[in-house]
Structure formats: C-alpha cells, structure tokens
Design a protein around this motif. Structure first.
Motif, PDB file in Angstrom:
ATOM      1  N   LEU A   1       0.791  -1.026  -0.039  1.00 52.27           N
ATOM      2  CA  LEU A   1       0.017  -0.034  -0.084  1.00 52.27           C
ATOM      3  C   LEU A   1       1.148   1.218  -0.090  1.00 52.27           C
ATOM      4  CD1 LEU A   1      -2.895  -0.831   2.543  1.00 52.27           C
ATOM      5  CD2 LEU A   1      -2.805  -1.181   0.143  1.00 52.27           C
ATOM      6  N   VAL A   2       0.772   1.987  -1.039  1.00 46.54           N
ATOM      7  CA  VAL A   2       1.961   2.973  -1.409  1.00 46.54           C
ATOM      8  C   VAL A   2       1.015   4.276  -1.775  1.00 46.54           C
ATOM      9  CG1 VAL A   2       4.064   3.938  -2.240  1.00 46.54           C
ATOM     10  CG2 VAL A   2       3.726   1.601  -1.911  1.00 46.54           C
ATOM     11  N   ASP A   3       0.934   5.357  -1.023  1.00 47.25           N
ATOM     12  CA  ASP A   3       0.196   6.622  -1.591  1.00 47.25           C
ATOM     13  C   ASP A   3      -1.234   6.272  -2.106  1.00 47.25           C
ATOM     14  OD1 ASP A   3       2.619   8.009  -0.929  1.00 47.25           O
ATOM     15  OD2 ASP A   3       3.424   7.686  -3.073  1.00 47.25           O
ATOM     16  N   GLY A   4      -2.176   5.252  -1.170  1.00 45.80           N
ATOM     17  CA  GLY A   4      -3.392   5.115  -1.623  1.00 45.80           C
ATOM     18  C   GLY A   4      -3.648   4.005  -2.730  1.00 45.80           C
ATOM     19  N   TRP A   5      -2.323   3.628  -3.224  1.00 47.42           N
ATOM     20  CA  TRP A   5      -2.498   2.760  -4.260  1.00 47.42           C
ATOM     21  C   TRP A   5      -1.971   1.208  -3.767  1.00 47.42           C
ATOM     22  CZ3 TRP A   5      -4.381   3.338  -9.406  1.00 47.42           C
ATOM     23  CH2 TRP A   5      -4.464   4.892  -9.608  1.00 47.42           C
ATOM     24  N   LEU A   6      -2.849   0.111  -4.091  1.00 45.11           N
ATOM     25  CA  LEU A   6      -2.205  -1.230  -3.968  1.00 45.11           C
ATOM     26  C   LEU A   6      -1.499  -1.555  -5.076  1.00 45.11           C
ATOM     27  CD1 LEU A   6      -2.722  -4.008  -2.531  1.00 45.11           C
ATOM     28  CD2 LEU A   6      -4.597  -4.309  -3.926  1.00 45.11           C
ATOM     29  N   ARG A   7      -0.494  -2.155  -4.700  1.00 44.83           N
ATOM     30  CA  ARG A   7       0.698  -2.898  -5.681  1.00 44.83           C
ATOM     31  C   ARG A   7       0.234  -4.518  -5.601  1.00 44.83           C
ATOM     32  NH1 ARG A   7       6.903  -1.394  -4.999  1.00 44.83           N
ATOM     33  NH2 ARG A   7       6.938  -2.564  -6.906  1.00 44.83           N
ATOM     34  N   THR A   8      -0.371  -4.896  -6.714  1.00 45.79           N
ATOM     35  CA  THR A   8      -0.860  -6.253  -6.795  1.00 45.79           C
ATOM     36  C   THR A   8       0.198  -7.275  -7.136  1.00 45.79           C
ATOM     37  OG1 THR A   8      -1.342  -5.938  -8.928  1.00 45.79           O
ATOM     38  CG2 THR A   8      -3.023  -5.178  -7.779  1.00 45.79           C
ATOM     39  N   LYS A   9       1.228  -6.759  -7.635  1.00 43.69           N
ATOM     40  CA  LYS A   9       2.300  -7.849  -8.004  1.00 43.69           C
ATOM     41  C   LYS A   9       1.814  -8.750  -9.088  1.00 43.69           C
ATOM     42  CE  LYS A   9       4.425  -8.345  -3.530  1.00 43.69           C
ATOM     43  NZ  LYS A   9       4.729  -9.439  -2.284  1.00 43.69           N
ATOM     44  N   ASP A  10       0.846  -8.348  -9.675  1.00 46.81           N
ATOM     45  CA  ASP A  10       0.336  -8.854 -10.969  1.00 46.81           C
ATOM     46  C   ASP A  10       1.012  -8.036 -12.041  1.00 46.81           C
ATOM     47  OD1 ASP A  10      -1.001 -10.951  -9.837  1.00 46.81           O
ATOM     48  OD2 ASP A  10      -2.873  -9.752  -9.991  1.00 46.81           O
ATOM     49  N   LEU A  11       1.741  -8.815 -13.242  1.00 44.71           N
ATOM     50  CA  LEU A  11       2.206  -8.131 -14.375  1.00 44.71           C
ATOM     51  C   LEU A  11       1.042  -8.204 -15.418  1.00 44.71           C
ATOM     52  CD1 LEU A  11       5.583  -9.969 -14.393  1.00 44.71           C
ATOM     53  CD2 LEU A  11       5.038  -7.751 -13.493  1.00 44.71           C
ATOM     54  N   ALA A  12       1.133  -7.124 -16.206  1.00 40.80           N
ATOM     55  CA  ALA A  12       0.064  -6.711 -17.439  1.00 40.80           C
ATOM     56  C   ALA A  12       0.431  -5.833 -18.277  1.00 40.80           C
ATOM     57  CB  ALA A  12      -1.217  -6.369 -16.670  1.00 40.80           C
TER      58      ALA A  12
END
Length: 235
Positions: A105-116
């Motif tokens: 959780l960084v600056d209100g965003w979720l880093r999903t670890k999913d690549l796309a």
C-alpha cells in the motif's frame, strides 16, 4: 453463467468452446484478496470481440487501475508493468503485519504484484506474477505468454509454465501440459509447434502429465509442481 477468475484466466480454446456452447452469456472478473472480486471486468459483449477476450477486461467503473513500469511511471500501451489499484474495496492492511502492508500500500494505491500490459482500448492483458517472471539468459519471460501459445494446440487442455534453476541460463523455461481426453502428442511435437511463435521463449523442458497438482482452492500448486519437477516427475 458467470466465470470468476484469478490472473490465470480461462485459456482461449476453453473460452471459445464455452462461447460456442453457451453463447454470449459469460462474464469474467479479475480480482485478488487484497482487492476482492473486481479489479477489471470482461463483459458479455467483450467476449464477442476476438481481441478483447484475450484480456482480463477493463477497469471496473468504481476502480482506478494503472499499469506502471519499474520506475513507477505509467507504462505505455503494449509495455509490461505492475498493476496498481485504487478503490473503496481495497484492504486497509494485513492483520498485524505493518511491514507487509507498507510494501503493497503506497500513497493510496495497492501494488498487486500482477504483471500486465494494456492495449490502445484500455483492456488489461495479464502476464503473470512479478515473482513468477522467468529470467532466462538475461531475457525476462512472462509465463502467461508461453502458456497461451501452448494452449492453442488442439491436443492441450492445460499448460503451466515456470522457471527452473539452470547452470547455464539461470532459469530454464519449463512447461507441464495436460492433454485433452483421448489425445496424444509428444513433448517434441509441442516444442516444434510453439517454437515459430516463441523463439527464445520456447520451453527448454516440456513434460506431458496426466494431472497437475492443485491447492485446496483449485489453483495450480506451483510449489508442489516445482518440487515434483525437481524430483524428476509427478509423485
């Protein structure tokens, strides 16, 4: 019919057969536990578009989705990056694990670890997990793109691709496939089938198994699969 998916959404041959049988009634959602149920959605009409149905759909109406490169900048269409999500349905954090929470959780965003990657119309094409990316001979290879090509063979019901340690290549692209009932094809025939489309991404090891290990949730058990491959084959 409503088909829920994780990032390994339905292989195209399976999806095509479902559409032939049921018609335009399918809906696919992409989400994860940290942002449950819906990050993107592939609607009924999207399934009628040959290019769109290769994707996980477009962002849900109440969700912001960005694909960012390794420097945090928004990736250009066609460029692989990590999916970042922002929305009211996100988790507030992992239970009693502030370090893990801060990592995703960084600056209100979720880093999903999913690549796309995204296309020009905004459809999100998932490529696998960042921790599953294969580095073979200095090249980064997304397992999903190899799995897609293998799944296009008429005899293949399921394909799983991962990197196995190799003294020369670092990671060797390794594939395990399960065939459809009453189908027969050799490993070499499958390698010859995919090589023109995959080039250096062609599996260096490919095995045909009767079954592929799964978790209690029905997902491919990659830990067990890796263990069985290291031990020479299925247990």
């Amino acid at each position: 019919q409503r088909a829920l998916m994780d990032y390994r959404y339905a292989p195209l041959p399976v999806l095509d057969r479902a559409l032939d049988r049921f018609g335009p009634t399918l809906i696919q959602d992409y989400g994860q536990s940290e942002a449950p149920m819906t990050i993107t959605c592939l609607g009924k009409d999207d399934h009628l578009d040959a290019d769109a149905r290769r994707s996980a759909g477009r962002p849900w109406r109440s969700v912001a989705v960005e694909v960012r490169d390794e420097h945090g900048a928004i990736a250009a269409p066609g460029e692989i990056g990590e999916v970042h999500v922002r929305g009211s349905h996100m988790m507030t954090g992992y239970h009693r694990n502030p370090e893990a929470t801060a990592a995703v959780l960084v600056d209100g965003w979720l880093r999903t670890k999913d690549l796309a990657l995204t296309d020009e119309r905004g459809f999100v094409h998932l490529q696998g997990r960042s921790d599953e990316m294969i580095n073979s001979g200095g090249y980064n290879i997304a397992p999903r793109e190899v799995e897609n090509v293998l799944s296009a063979h008429a005899a293949v019901s399921e394909a799983v691709v991962l990197g196995m340690p190799d003294p020369r290549w670092g990671d060797a692209v390794t594939a395990v496939v399960r065939l459809r009932d009453r189908q027969s094809v050799s490993s070499q025939e499958l390698i010859d089938f995919v090589r023109p489309r995959l080039g250096i991404r062609t599996p260096r090891r490919l095995e045909v198994w009767d079954s592929i290990p799964r978790t209690a949730y029905g997902k491919v058990d990659r830990v067990e699969l890796r263990k069985q491959l290291a031990n020479g084959g299925p247990s």
